[in-house]
Design a protein around this motif. Structure first.
Motif, PDB file in Angstrom:
ATOM      1  N   SER A 135      40.013  22.857  59.351  1.00 47.00           N
ATOM      2  CA  SER A 135      39.874  22.335  58.440  1.00 47.00           C
ATOM      3  C   SER A 135      39.592  21.407  59.178  1.00 47.00           C
ATOM      4  O   SER A 135      39.830  20.733  60.269  1.00 47.00           O
ATOM      5  N   THR A 149      39.293  38.688  69.448  1.00 49.40           N
ATOM      6  CA  THR A 149      39.146  38.903  67.631  1.00 49.40           C
ATOM      7  C   THR A 149      38.112  37.785  67.103  1.00 49.40           C
ATOM      8  O   THR A 149      38.368  36.909  67.682  1.00 49.40           O
ATOM      9  N   ASN A 185      42.314  27.089  70.684  1.00 51.29           N
ATOM     10  CA  ASN A 185      42.343  27.939  69.719  1.00 51.29           C
ATOM     11  C   ASN A 185      41.425  28.252  68.408  1.00 51.29           C
ATOM     12  O   ASN A 185      40.447  27.016  68.421  1.00 51.29           O
ATOM     13  N   THR A 235      40.856  25.830  49.198  1.00 55.66           N
ATOM     14  CA  THR A 235      41.614  25.281  49.978  1.00 55.66           C
ATOM     15  C   THR A 235      41.626  23.860  50.195  1.00 55.66           C
ATOM     16  O   THR A 235      42.466  23.903  49.675  1.00 55.66           O
ATOM     17  N   HIS A 264      32.955  31.539  58.558  1.00 56.29           N
ATOM     18  CA  HIS A 264      33.471  31.576  56.902  1.00 56.29           C
ATOM     19  C   HIS A 264      31.759  32.218  56.679  1.00 56.29           C
ATOM     20  O   HIS A 264      30.677  32.272  57.133  1.00 56.29           O
ATOM     21  N   ARG A 275      36.149  34.762  56.695  1.00 56.37           N
ATOM     22  CA  ARG A 275      36.548  34.619  55.361  1.00 56.37           C
ATOM     23  C   ARG A 275      35.736  34.307  54.243  1.00 56.37           C
ATOM     24  O   ARG A 275      34.571  33.769  55.072  1.00 56.37           O
ATOM     25  N   ARG A 320      40.344  19.321  68.546  1.00 62.57           N
ATOM     26  CA  ARG A 320      40.887  20.083  69.107  1.00 62.57           C
ATOM     27  C   ARG A 320      40.905  20.551  69.988  1.00 62.57           C
ATOM     28  O   ARG A 320      40.329  20.590  71.556  1.00 62.57           O
ATOM     29  N   SER A 378      44.247  29.091  54.132  1.00 57.35           N
ATOM     30  CA  SER A 378      44.715  30.280  53.859  1.00 57.35           C
ATOM     31  C   SER A 378      45.599  31.256  54.407  1.00 57.35           C
ATOM     32  O   SER A 378      45.762  31.038  55.394  1.00 57.35           O
ATOM     33  N   ARG A 420      49.694  33.571  59.364  1.00 56.25           N
ATOM     34  CA  ARG A 420      50.215  32.091  58.470  1.00 56.25           C
ATOM     35  C   ARG A 420      50.169  32.839  56.257  1.00 56.25           C
ATOM     36  O   ARG A 420      48.917  33.403  56.623  1.00 56.25           O
ATOM     37  N   SER A 431      48.935  33.395  68.066  1.00 60.63           N
ATOM     38  CA  SER A 431      47.194  32.495  67.398  1.00 60.63           C
ATOM     39  C   SER A 431      48.158  30.865  68.186  1.00 60.63           C
ATOM     40  O   SER A 431      48.639  30.688  67.316  1.00 60.63           O
TER      41      SER A 431
HETATM   42  O1  TXA Z   1      41.644  27.523  54.296  1.00 58.75           O
HETATM   43  C1  TXA Z   1      41.563  27.525  55.461  1.00 58.75           C
HETATM   44  O2  TXA Z   1      41.706  28.347  55.953  1.00 58.75           O
HETATM   45  C2  TXA Z   1      40.703  26.266  56.171  1.00 58.75           C
HETATM   46  C3  TXA Z   1      39.393  26.222  55.473  1.00 58.75           C
HETATM   47  C4  TXA Z   1      38.456  25.763  55.855  1.00 58.75           C
HETATM   48  O3  TXA Z   1      38.630  27.646  55.082  1.00 58.75           O
HETATM   49  N1  TXA Z   1      40.809  27.100  57.748  1.00 58.75           N
HETATM   50  C5  TXA Z   1      41.776  26.523  58.087  1.00 58.75           C
HETATM   51  O4  TXA Z   1      41.135  26.504  60.126  1.00 58.75           O
HETATM   52  O5  TXA Z   1      42.715  26.785  58.243  1.00 58.75           O
HETATM   53  P1  TXA Z   1      42.202  25.949  60.485  1.00 58.75           P
HETATM   54  O6  TXA Z   1      41.230  26.284  62.277  1.00 58.75           O
HETATM   55  O7  TXA Z   1      42.435  24.665  60.672  1.00 58.75           O
HETATM   56  O8  TXA Z   1      43.053  27.195  60.543  1.00 58.75           O
HETATM   57  C6  TXA Z   1      42.825  28.466  61.457  1.00 58.75           C
HETATM   58  C7  TXA Z   1      43.606  29.052  62.124  1.00 58.75           C
HETATM   59  C8  TXA Z   1      44.534  28.397  63.135  1.00 58.75           C
HETATM   60  O9  TXA Z   1      45.512  28.760  62.879  1.00 58.75           O
HETATM   61  C9  TXA Z   1      43.470  29.283  64.156  1.00 58.75           C
HETATM   62  O10 TXA Z   1      44.848  29.668  65.231  1.00 58.75           O
HETATM   63  C10 TXA Z   1      43.380  31.103  63.278  1.00 58.75           C
HETATM   64  O11 TXA Z   1      43.634  30.056  61.973  1.00 58.75           O
HETATM   65  N2  TXA Z   1      43.043  31.743  64.031  1.00 58.75           N
HETATM   66  C11 TXA Z   1      41.470  31.633  64.243  1.00 58.75           C
HETATM   67  N3  TXA Z   1      40.491  32.254  64.036  1.00 58.75           N
HETATM   68  C12 TXA Z   1      41.620  33.366  65.651  1.00 58.75           C
HETATM   69  C13 TXA Z   1      41.546  35.010  65.889  1.00 58.75           C
HETATM   70  N4  TXA Z   1      40.645  35.462  66.666  1.00 58.75           N
HETATM   71  N5  TXA Z   1      43.032  35.297  65.419  1.00 58.75           N
HETATM   72  C14 TXA Z   1      44.232  35.122  65.112  1.00 58.75           C
HETATM   73  N6  TXA Z   1      44.053  34.017  64.696  1.00 58.75           N
HETATM   74  C15 TXA Z   1      42.850  33.048  64.826  1.00 58.75           C
END
Ligand code: TXA
Ligand code: MG
Length: 337
Positions: free
Chosen positions: A145, A119, A64, A37, A69, A123, A60, A183, A197, A230
């Protein structure tokens, strides 16, 4: 801190480079790596101290949570207290791949990963470099990211260096990431599956597996950010550092207004625009009118325009059809006030 940039083959990552990166991770360091991604900023997901450093490096907000992974379903199951049938079916169809599943967290997942919530997001990435790194580290990797918080995600190692250079130990340069958008995130922790998302896996595809019960969460219709399920769904997110405008037409008139004020403008269209004003103030980038190819290039284009020093970015809005949902979501956030 000096950030080491190590070239690595995207298809057949060199074992010695991966071993060095894995050692950095085992010692609590940060390594950026390509996924299918966008680039991720990785840390040992089971180390509170290591994951804390991700938040510092990115700036950050602590509320959040980050995605964990893994390389296999068995490890995913150690991070959650349940593995519902829906998770099994989603994983069977899309893992490894660009789908993140939110489930109730297991006790061993540090608070910093889940932002203290009940939670955890999990991935299994498909990129050979990501897979090799997780295997060599021998533990799950927390990885948001690899960009400063709220900025455009990185799709090349150079984007990561510009955003986070000097703040992290290492960047694995495996070339541009193929997908270009983050993703899809699906929440299975409640009674009804929710799409948190949109992403490279579409809502229509998810419904083939989850049925029609899947609820979409329209963050753009929500007024208060703190009411969102989220925090990463903040309306303004993935934003360029300059004002960004999303226009229903091809954007020519907005561009004309901006250059009338002698502003240098970046202009992103789908296919050739109707009126081209040949002036050094306008940097026109024509993106493909097909969502997969468009997604692959969108973030790189935004980074390119930022680096070129434009004062504003005008983007022609793609059609409001389901195939463009993930792109539209990111563009609306980029253009949010
Ligand atoms: O493609 C992707 O998902 C990339 C690659 C690096 O894997 N990662 C990514 O991570 O986009 P980030 O942190 O930029 O976005 C993760 C999203 C955020 O919107 C975060 O709030 C949500 O996932 N998220 C993470 N853990 C969560 C949880 N326990 N409950 C609800 N949302 C969560
Ligand atoms: Mg992000």
């Amino acid at each position: 801190m000096k950030t080491e940039i190590a070239a690595v083959d995207a298809e057949h990552p060199q074992a010695d480079v991966i071993a060095r990166a894995a050692e950095v991770l085992r010692r609590g360091g940060l390594v950026a790596f390509p996924t299918e991604t966008v680039y991720g900023l990785g840390a040992d997901a089971l180390s509170e101290a290591a994951v804390r450093r991700i938040f510092t490096a990115k700036g950050r907000p602590a509320n959040n949570p980050v995605i964990v992974h893994v390389n296999d379903v068995a490890t995913a199951q150690t991070l959650t207290t349940v593995w519902p049938d829906a998770a099994r079916r989603l994983a069977e169809r899309w893992w490894p791949g660009p789908l993140t599943i939110v489930l109730p967290r297991a006790a061993q997942v540090p608070d910093v990963v889940t932002a203290g919530g009940p939670t955890v997001a999990i991935r299994m990435p498909a990129h050979p470099v990501a897979r090799a790194l997780i295997a060599a580290a021998g533990r799950p990797l927390a990885a948001p990211s690899a960009n400063p918080s709220a900025r455009v995600s990185s799709t090349t190692a150079e984007h990561v260096r510009r955003g986070l250079g000097g703040r992290i130990e290492m960047i694995l340069d495996g070339g541009p990431t193929p997908g270009g958008l983050e993703s899809t995130v699906v929440d299975l922790s409640g009674p009804t599956p929710r799409l948190l998302r949109p992403g490279l896996v579409s809502a229509a595809e998810l419904r083939e597996v989850l049925g029609d019960g899947l609820i979409g969460v329209d963050v753009h219709a929500t007024e208060a950010d703190d009411a969102l399920p989220s925090p990463g769904l903040l309306k303004k997110h993935y934003s360029p550092t300059v004002p960004t405008y999303l226009t229903a037409d091809d954007g020519a008139s907005r561009v004309a207004e901006l250059i009338a004020n002698r502003q240098k403008v970046g202009w992103i269209t789908l296919g050739e625009p109707h009126v081209v004003t040949p002036t050094p103030l306008v940097r026109l980038i024509v993106l493909p009118a097909e969502p997969t190819a468009y997604s692959a290039r969108l973030y790189a284009t935004l980074h390119e325009l930022e680096a070129a020093g434009v004062a504003a970015i005008v983007v022609q809005r793609p059609p409001p059809t389901p195939v463009w949902a993930a792109v539209l979501d990111r563009l609306r956030r980029a253009a949010a006030e």
